[in-house]
Design a protein around this motif. Structure first.
Motif, PDB file in Angstrom:
ATOM      1  N   SER A   7       0.831  -1.206   0.000  1.00  0.00           N
ATOM      2  CA  SER A   7       0.000   0.000   0.000  1.00  0.00           C
ATOM      3  C   SER A   7       0.865   1.257   0.000  1.00  0.00           C
ATOM      4  O   SER A   7       1.929   1.277   0.624  1.00  0.00           O
ATOM      5  CB  SER A   7      -0.866  -0.014   1.264  1.00  0.00           C
ATOM      6  OG  SER A   7      -1.489   1.244   1.461  1.00  0.00           O
ATOM      7  N   LYS A  10      -0.576   8.259  -0.574  1.00  0.00           N
ATOM      8  CA  LYS A  10       0.003   9.144  -1.592  1.00  0.00           C
ATOM      9  C   LYS A  10       0.175  10.590  -1.100  1.00  0.00           C
ATOM     10  O   LYS A  10      -0.371  10.969  -0.056  1.00  0.00           O
ATOM     11  CB  LYS A  10      -0.886   9.112  -2.843  1.00  0.00           C
ATOM     12  CG  LYS A  10      -0.917   7.744  -3.532  1.00  0.00           C
ATOM     13  CD  LYS A  10      -1.655   7.838  -4.873  1.00  0.00           C
ATOM     14  CE  LYS A  10      -1.684   6.506  -5.587  1.00  0.00           C
ATOM     15  NZ  LYS A  10      -2.312   6.621  -6.927  1.00  0.00           N
ATOM     16  N   TYR A  50       6.317   2.725 -11.329  1.00  0.00           N
ATOM     17  CA  TYR A  50       5.154   2.775 -12.217  1.00  0.00           C
ATOM     18  C   TYR A  50       5.515   2.422 -13.663  1.00  0.00           C
ATOM     19  O   TYR A  50       4.811   2.830 -14.599  1.00  0.00           O
ATOM     20  CB  TYR A  50       4.498   4.154 -12.150  1.00  0.00           C
ATOM     21  CG  TYR A  50       3.595   4.347 -10.937  1.00  0.00           C
ATOM     22  CD1 TYR A  50       2.442   3.579 -10.779  1.00  0.00           C
ATOM     23  CD2 TYR A  50       3.887   5.294  -9.966  1.00  0.00           C
ATOM     24  CE1 TYR A  50       1.600   3.753  -9.687  1.00  0.00           C
ATOM     25  CE2 TYR A  50       3.043   5.481  -8.864  1.00  0.00           C
ATOM     26  CZ  TYR A  50       1.905   4.701  -8.732  1.00  0.00           C
ATOM     27  OH  TYR A  50       1.067   4.874  -7.660  1.00  0.00           O
ATOM     28  N   MET A  66       3.733  11.822  -7.648  1.00  0.00           N
ATOM     29  CA  MET A  66       4.202  10.873  -6.625  1.00  0.00           C
ATOM     30  C   MET A  66       5.496  11.314  -5.937  1.00  0.00           C
ATOM     31  O   MET A  66       5.835  10.791  -4.879  1.00  0.00           O
ATOM     32  CB  MET A  66       4.356   9.471  -7.227  1.00  0.00           C
ATOM     33  CG  MET A  66       3.026   8.804  -7.566  1.00  0.00           C
ATOM     34  SD  MET A  66       1.887   8.599  -6.167  1.00  0.00           S
ATOM     35  CE  MET A  66       2.798   7.407  -5.168  1.00  0.00           C
ATOM     36  N   ARG A  86      -8.361  -3.580  -1.601  1.00  0.00           N
ATOM     37  CA  ARG A  86      -8.988  -2.918  -2.759  1.00  0.00           C
ATOM     38  C   ARG A  86     -10.410  -2.473  -2.427  1.00  0.00           C
ATOM     39  O   ARG A  86     -10.875  -1.428  -2.875  1.00  0.00           O
ATOM     40  CB  ARG A  86      -8.942  -3.827  -3.987  1.00  0.00           C
ATOM     41  CG  ARG A  86      -7.503  -4.075  -4.446  1.00  0.00           C
ATOM     42  CD  ARG A  86      -7.401  -4.969  -5.655  1.00  0.00           C
ATOM     43  NE  ARG A  86      -7.863  -4.306  -6.867  1.00  0.00           N
ATOM     44  CZ  ARG A  86      -7.175  -3.372  -7.525  1.00  0.00           C
ATOM     45  NH1 ARG A  86      -5.989  -2.967  -7.072  1.00  0.00           N
ATOM     46  NH2 ARG A  86      -7.644  -2.842  -8.615  1.00  0.00           N
ATOM     47  N   THR A  92     -10.695   3.410  -8.335  1.00  0.00           N
ATOM     48  CA  THR A  92      -9.586   4.331  -8.646  1.00  0.00           C
ATOM     49  C   THR A  92     -10.081   5.769  -8.771  1.00  0.00           C
ATOM     50  O   THR A  92      -9.461   6.697  -8.252  1.00  0.00           O
ATOM     51  CB  THR A  92      -8.914   3.906  -9.973  1.00  0.00           C
ATOM     52  OG1 THR A  92      -8.477   2.559  -9.841  1.00  0.00           O
ATOM     53  CG2 THR A  92      -7.726   4.796 -10.307  1.00  0.00           C
ATOM     54  N   ARG A 103     -11.172   6.268  -0.840  1.00  0.00           N
ATOM     55  CA  ARG A 103     -11.176   7.216  -1.963  1.00  0.00           C
ATOM     56  C   ARG A 103     -12.452   8.062  -2.001  1.00  0.00           C
ATOM     57  O   ARG A 103     -12.419   9.235  -2.371  1.00  0.00           O
ATOM     58  CB  ARG A 103     -10.937   6.479  -3.274  1.00  0.00           C
ATOM     59  CG  ARG A 103      -9.458   6.088  -3.424  1.00  0.00           C
ATOM     60  CD  ARG A 103      -9.264   5.070  -4.481  1.00  0.00           C
ATOM     61  NE  ARG A 103      -7.871   4.818  -4.808  1.00  0.00           N
ATOM     62  CZ  ARG A 103      -7.462   3.707  -5.435  1.00  0.00           C
ATOM     63  NH1 ARG A 103      -8.327   2.771  -5.768  1.00  0.00           N
ATOM     64  NH2 ARG A 103      -6.183   3.547  -5.703  1.00  0.00           N
ATOM     65  N   ASN A 113      -5.544  10.369  -5.758  1.00  0.00           N
ATOM     66  CA  ASN A 113      -6.563   9.476  -5.205  1.00  0.00           C
ATOM     67  C   ASN A 113      -6.139   8.797  -3.902  1.00  0.00           C
ATOM     68  O   ASN A 113      -6.632   7.728  -3.560  1.00  0.00           O
ATOM     69  CB  ASN A 113      -7.037   8.475  -6.267  1.00  0.00           C
ATOM     70  CG  ASN A 113      -5.954   7.514  -6.691  1.00  0.00           C
ATOM     71  OD1 ASN A 113      -4.792   7.669  -6.318  1.00  0.00           O
ATOM     72  ND2 ASN A 113      -6.327   6.508  -7.461  1.00  0.00           N
ATOM     73  N   HIS A 116      -2.598   3.834  -3.096  1.00  0.00           N
ATOM     74  CA  HIS A 116      -2.341   2.800  -4.104  1.00  0.00           C
ATOM     75  C   HIS A 116      -2.383   1.457  -3.388  1.00  0.00           C
ATOM     76  O   HIS A 116      -1.950   1.357  -2.242  1.00  0.00           O
ATOM     77  CB  HIS A 116      -0.954   2.978  -4.733  1.00  0.00           C
ATOM     78  CG  HIS A 116      -0.471   1.752  -5.456  1.00  0.00           C
ATOM     79  ND1 HIS A 116      -0.845   1.463  -6.747  1.00  0.00           N
ATOM     80  CD2 HIS A 116       0.294   0.705  -5.043  1.00  0.00           C
ATOM     81  CE1 HIS A 116      -0.307   0.298  -7.098  1.00  0.00           C
ATOM     82  NE2 HIS A 116       0.391  -0.173  -6.089  1.00  0.00           N
ATOM     83  N   SER A 118      -1.815  -2.976  -4.302  1.00  0.00           N
ATOM     84  CA  SER A 118      -1.491  -4.006  -5.301  1.00  0.00           C
ATOM     85  C   SER A 118      -2.763  -4.634  -5.847  1.00  0.00           C
ATOM     86  O   SER A 118      -3.764  -4.770  -5.137  1.00  0.00           O
ATOM     87  CB  SER A 118      -0.648  -5.120  -4.671  1.00  0.00           C
ATOM     88  OG  SER A 118       0.479  -4.585  -4.037  1.00  0.00           O
ATOM     89  N   ASP A 119      -2.700  -5.060  -7.128  1.00  0.00           N
ATOM     90  CA  ASP A 119      -3.901  -5.620  -7.753  1.00  0.00           C
ATOM     91  C   ASP A 119      -3.906  -7.147  -7.856  1.00  0.00           C
ATOM     92  O   ASP A 119      -4.924  -7.722  -8.240  1.00  0.00           O
ATOM     93  CB  ASP A 119      -4.136  -4.987  -9.130  1.00  0.00           C
ATOM     94  CG  ASP A 119      -2.978  -5.200 -10.091  1.00  0.00           C
ATOM     95  OD1 ASP A 119      -2.019  -5.927  -9.748  1.00  0.00           O
ATOM     96  OD2 ASP A 119      -3.037  -4.644 -11.199  1.00  0.00           O
ATOM     97  N   GLU A 127       5.998  -5.464  -5.593  1.00  0.00           N
ATOM     98  CA  GLU A 127       5.946  -4.116  -5.015  1.00  0.00           C
ATOM     99  C   GLU A 127       6.498  -4.112  -3.593  1.00  0.00           C
ATOM    100  O   GLU A 127       7.189  -3.169  -3.196  1.00  0.00           O
ATOM    101  CB  GLU A 127       4.505  -3.585  -5.070  1.00  0.00           C
ATOM    102  CG  GLU A 127       4.060  -3.322  -6.509  1.00  0.00           C
ATOM    103  CD  GLU A 127       2.611  -2.888  -6.644  1.00  0.00           C
ATOM    104  OE1 GLU A 127       2.215  -2.585  -7.777  1.00  0.00           O
ATOM    105  OE2 GLU A 127       1.872  -2.843  -5.634  1.00  0.00           O
TER     106      GLU A 127
END
Ligand code: CMP
Length: 139
Positions: A7, A10, A50, A66, A86, A92, A103, A113, A116, A118-119, A127
């Motif tokens: 995570s 930001k 990124y 960033m 998530r 997003t 968010r 936003n 971040h 991980s997906d 990451e």
């Protein structure tokens, strides 16, 4: 299964003093913060992190954003941590994020936003390894 995910809190969020509020959302959802540090990225580091987005039209905007302020990078652990994180983050684009998500509550725009996450398991592992050594992960 017990998972770990990566995570980022930001720049828009650290700047507005939301680090604790966002960390509380993770903990309330049952995610354990097993590693955490506040850092400020160099442009080269942001571009490397990124890298998958390097051909996107927003790559310059994303990487400049960033590095604009410190960020907080964390490893979150828990049952289905990747999906759970998530869910807690929300979509997003904050305009599409569900009520009660990070968010929805805090993000300013699709770029700024606030978080971040991980997906997928493979990206989570990559990451985490980008920012943390094994010695820094204290379950
Ligand atoms: P993140 O999960 O950090 O991964 C890539 C980021 O690109 C994403 O969150 C968004 O914040 C950002 N992003 C996606 N689409 C746009 C866009 N159209 N303009 C600016 N930033 C974007």
């Amino acid at each position: 299964a017990l998972e770990r995910t990566f995570s980022i809190i930001k720049p828009d969020a650290t700047k507005r003093n939301l680090t604790g509020a966002i960390a509380a959302k993770f903990e309330e959802a049952g995610l354990r913060i097993v590693a955490s540090k506040r850092i400020q990225l160099t442009l080269a580091q942001a571009q490397a992190f990124y890298g998958v987005h390097k051909d996107r039209p927003f790559f310059g905007e994303l990487t400049e954003f960033m590095i604009s302020e410190p960020i907080v990078v964390q490893v979150l652990e828990g049952e289905n941590a990747i999906a759970k994180n998530r869910e807690v983050m929300g979509a997003t684009n904050p305009a599409e994020a569900a009520e009660g998500t990070i968010r929805k509550e805090y993000a300013l725009s699709i770029g700024e936003n606030s978080v971040h996450g991980s997906d997928a398991p493979e990206t989570a592992a990559e990451e985490i390894a980008f920012f943390f050594s094994g010695l820094e992960l204290v379950g």
